[in-house]
Design a protein around this motif. Structure first.
Motif, PDB file in Angstrom:
ATOM      1  N   GLY A 180     -50.572  27.942  78.637  1.00  0.00           N
ATOM      2  CA  GLY A 180     -50.391  28.038  77.194  1.00  0.00           C
ATOM      3  C   GLY A 180     -51.732  27.866  76.515  1.00  0.00           C
ATOM      4  N   GLY A 181     -51.888  28.491  75.346  1.00  0.00           N
ATOM      5  CA  GLY A 181     -53.168  28.381  74.668  1.00  0.00           C
ATOM      6  C   GLY A 181     -53.148  29.027  73.303  1.00  0.00           C
ATOM      7  N   ILE A 182     -54.311  29.521  72.897  1.00  0.00           N
ATOM      8  CA  ILE A 182     -54.455  30.152  71.587  1.00  0.00           C
ATOM      9  C   ILE A 182     -55.241  31.447  71.729  1.00  0.00           C
ATOM     10  CG2 ILE A 182     -54.324  28.009  70.255  1.00  0.00           C
ATOM     11  CD1 ILE A 182     -57.403  28.028  70.150  1.00  0.00           C
ATOM     12  N   THR A 183     -55.018  32.368  70.799  1.00  0.00           N
ATOM     13  CA  THR A 183     -55.755  33.627  70.791  1.00  0.00           C
ATOM     14  C   THR A 183     -55.895  34.134  69.364  1.00  0.00           C
ATOM     15  OG1 THR A 183     -55.829  35.896  71.634  1.00  0.00           O
ATOM     16  CG2 THR A 183     -53.657  34.999  71.145  1.00  0.00           C
ATOM     17  N   ASN A 184     -57.003  34.815  69.100  1.00  0.00           N
ATOM     18  CA  ASN A 184     -57.155  35.509  67.819  1.00  0.00           C
ATOM     19  C   ASN A 184     -56.962  37.014  67.991  1.00  0.00           C
ATOM     20  OD1 ASN A 184     -59.513  36.097  69.182  1.00  0.00           O
ATOM     21  ND2 ASN A 184     -60.868  35.768  67.428  1.00  0.00           N
ATOM     22  N   ASN A 185     -56.348  37.406  69.129  1.00  0.00           N
ATOM     23  CA  ASN A 185     -56.087  38.824  69.406  1.00  0.00           C
ATOM     24  C   ASN A 185     -57.334  39.663  69.104  1.00  0.00           C
ATOM     25  OD1 ASN A 185     -53.068  38.767  70.004  1.00  0.00           O
ATOM     26  ND2 ASN A 185     -53.123  37.782  67.995  1.00  0.00           N
ATOM     27  N   PRO A 186     -58.400  39.489  69.908  1.00  0.00           N
ATOM     28  CA  PRO A 186     -59.712  40.042  69.553  1.00  0.00           C
ATOM     29  C   PRO A 186     -59.775  41.559  69.443  1.00  0.00           C
ATOM     30  CG  PRO A 186     -59.695  39.224  71.810  1.00  0.00           C
ATOM     31  CD  PRO A 186     -58.440  38.751  71.178  1.00  0.00           C
ATOM     32  N   PHE A 187     -58.806  42.271  70.020  1.00  0.00           N
ATOM     33  CA  PHE A 187     -58.847  43.732  69.970  1.00  0.00           C
ATOM     34  C   PHE A 187     -57.880  44.307  68.935  1.00  0.00           C
ATOM     35  CE2 PHE A 187     -59.596  42.404  74.469  1.00  0.00           C
ATOM     36  CZ  PHE A 187     -60.979  42.500  74.408  1.00  0.00           C
TER      37      PHE A 187
ATOM     38  N   GLY B  26     -56.853  44.323  64.623  1.00  0.00           N
ATOM     39  CA  GLY B  26     -57.355  44.038  63.285  1.00  0.00           C
ATOM     40  C   GLY B  26     -56.855  42.692  62.791  1.00  0.00           C
ATOM     41  N   ASN B  27     -57.788  41.779  62.513  1.00  0.00           N
ATOM     42  CA  ASN B  27     -57.447  40.412  62.113  1.00  0.00           C
ATOM     43  C   ASN B  27     -58.538  39.941  61.148  1.00  0.00           C
ATOM     44  OD1 ASN B  27     -56.587  37.762  61.929  1.00  0.00           O
ATOM     45  ND2 ASN B  27     -56.958  37.252  64.084  1.00  0.00           N
ATOM     46  N   PRO B  28     -58.538  40.469  59.911  1.00  0.00           N
ATOM     47  CA  PRO B  28     -59.662  40.243  58.980  1.00  0.00           C
ATOM     48  C   PRO B  28     -59.982  38.782  58.728  1.00  0.00           C
ATOM     49  CG  PRO B  28     -58.156  41.924  58.138  1.00  0.00           C
ATOM     50  CD  PRO B  28     -57.490  41.310  59.318  1.00  0.00           C
ATOM     51  N   GLU B  29     -58.968  37.928  58.715  1.00  0.00           N
ATOM     52  CA  GLU B  29     -59.204  36.516  58.421  1.00  0.00           C
ATOM     53  C   GLU B  29     -59.328  35.670  59.687  1.00  0.00           C
ATOM     54  OE1 GLU B  29     -56.556  34.938  55.508  1.00  0.00           O
ATOM     55  OE2 GLU B  29     -56.521  36.800  54.347  1.00  0.00           O
ATOM     56  N   ASN B  30     -59.382  36.335  60.842  1.00  0.00           N
ATOM     57  CA  ASN B  30     -59.598  35.659  62.129  1.00  0.00           C
ATOM     58  C   ASN B  30     -58.585  34.531  62.350  1.00  0.00           C
ATOM     59  OD1 ASN B  30     -60.890  35.317  64.594  1.00  0.00           O
ATOM     60  ND2 ASN B  30     -62.363  33.843  63.782  1.00  0.00           N
ATOM     61  N   LYS B  31     -57.313  34.848  62.178  1.00  0.00           N
ATOM     62  CA  LYS B  31     -56.253  33.859  62.338  1.00  0.00           C
ATOM     63  C   LYS B  31     -55.926  33.651  63.819  1.00  0.00           C
ATOM     64  CE  LYS B  31     -55.775  33.148  57.960  1.00  0.00           C
ATOM     65  NZ  LYS B  31     -56.186  31.846  57.363  1.00  0.00           N
ATOM     66  N   ILE B  32     -55.569  32.413  64.148  1.00  0.00           N
ATOM     67  CA  ILE B  32     -55.255  32.020  65.518  1.00  0.00           C
ATOM     68  C   ILE B  32     -53.739  31.968  65.698  1.00  0.00           C
ATOM     69  CG2 ILE B  32     -55.508  30.207  67.253  1.00  0.00           C
ATOM     70  CD1 ILE B  32     -58.100  31.621  66.599  1.00  0.00           C
TER      71      ILE B  32
END
Length: 287
Positions: free
Chosen positions: A134-141, A143-149
């Motif tokens: 288990g963990g966290i991701t900002n889905n780097p690939f 579109g995530n303009p505000e860089n939400k986790i």
């Protein structure tokens, strides 16, 4: 630039464990790998796409194992007579000029000629590890303009050949990235990948990994042209070559704590402007 640097480090780490030495043979400087080390050594490498094999005797003499064509356009199989002579007449009738056959032949001879010789021929036994994380991701690939986790969970089966210190393994991984209030995007991903442990100790290992193929089932909510919300469901298969790093820390006879930075960058997917945050911590054990 980060992609190129990481890829070079990954490839150099793999190459490090396949070092080779330079020998002078018939006035030629040749870099050869040692496959068998005993009364008779097996050396080899590829040159211009062709395999060349050599045998080294205890006095250090190196001779090439050849299979040239004669004037009748038939292979002469010189390697068979040479190996038969060097092994005191052992049969080479069915011996093929391949790394597998030569390795088996010379390994058997060394074992019969030297009681202290340790055979390199081992019966392959495939083993499996099951892991949960288990963990966290900002889905780097994505579109995530505000860089939400967003939260991330996963499970995997890791397949490897039984060895006291495994170095190569393949894995089948399933992971789910949750939707959050700030980023209305979730995906279930199935992936196939490979790991190489470039630092491999009895208590821990550090590896590079690459996901070759991915299958994603994605749900997202987007704003349409009239400011209305649209729900989108997409299924996508990719061959992205997603690179990451990780570590396994041994906590029991057959169990490990695992830390994975799963998605540093991809060769065929673009990062969407945010530095990757894709970290998981988990537990795996041998089945």
């Amino acid at each position: 630039m980060r992609k190129i640097l990481f890829l070079l480090i990954f490839l150099l780490a793999v190459q490090y464990n396949y070092s080779q030495n330079t020998y002078t043979i018939n006035d030629q400087q040749l870099e050869l790998k040692t496959e068998i080390d005993g009364k008779l050594d097996l050396l080899w490498n590829t040159f211009n796409g062709q395999y060349r094999y050599f045998v080294r005797t205890e006095d250090g003499q190196i001779q090439e194992l050849k299979n040239t064509k004669g004037t009748d356009n038939k292979f002469q199989e010189e390697y068979k007579s040479l190996l038969s002579k060097l092994t005191n007449g052992q049969s080479t009738e069915k011996l093929k000029l391949t790394i597998f056959d030569l390795k088996k032949f010379l390994d058997n001879y060394n074992a019969s000629a030297d009681s202290s010789y340790t055979s390199v021929q081992k019966e392959s036994k495939v083993k499996i590890r099951l892991g949960f994380s288990g963990g966290i991701t900002n889905n780097p690939f994505v579109g995530n303009p505000e860089n939400k986790i967003a939260p991330l969970i996963g499970t995997e089966l890791e397949v490897f050949e039984e060895n006291s210190l495994i170095r190569h393994s393949g894995f089948l991984q399933v992971r789910y990235a949750f939707e959050s209030d700030e980023l209305q995007y979730s995906t279930t991903e199935f992936s196939l990948g490979y790991r190489y442990r470039f630092l491999n100790k009895s208590t821990f290992s550090i590896y590079g990994q690459v996901k070759f193929a991915t299958l994603n089932f994605t749900t997202a909510t987007v704003i349409g042209s009239n400011n209305s919300e649209l729900n989108i469901n997409v299924t996508a298969f990719d061959i992205p070559l997603i690179f990451g790093i990780g570590s396994d820390i041994k906590v029991g006879e057959n169990s490990f704590i695992t830390i994975i930075y799963g998605e540093l960058f991809a060769a065929f997917l673009d990062n969407q402007g945010n530095f990757s945050t894709d970290i998981s911590v988990g537990y795996k054990f041998n089945l």
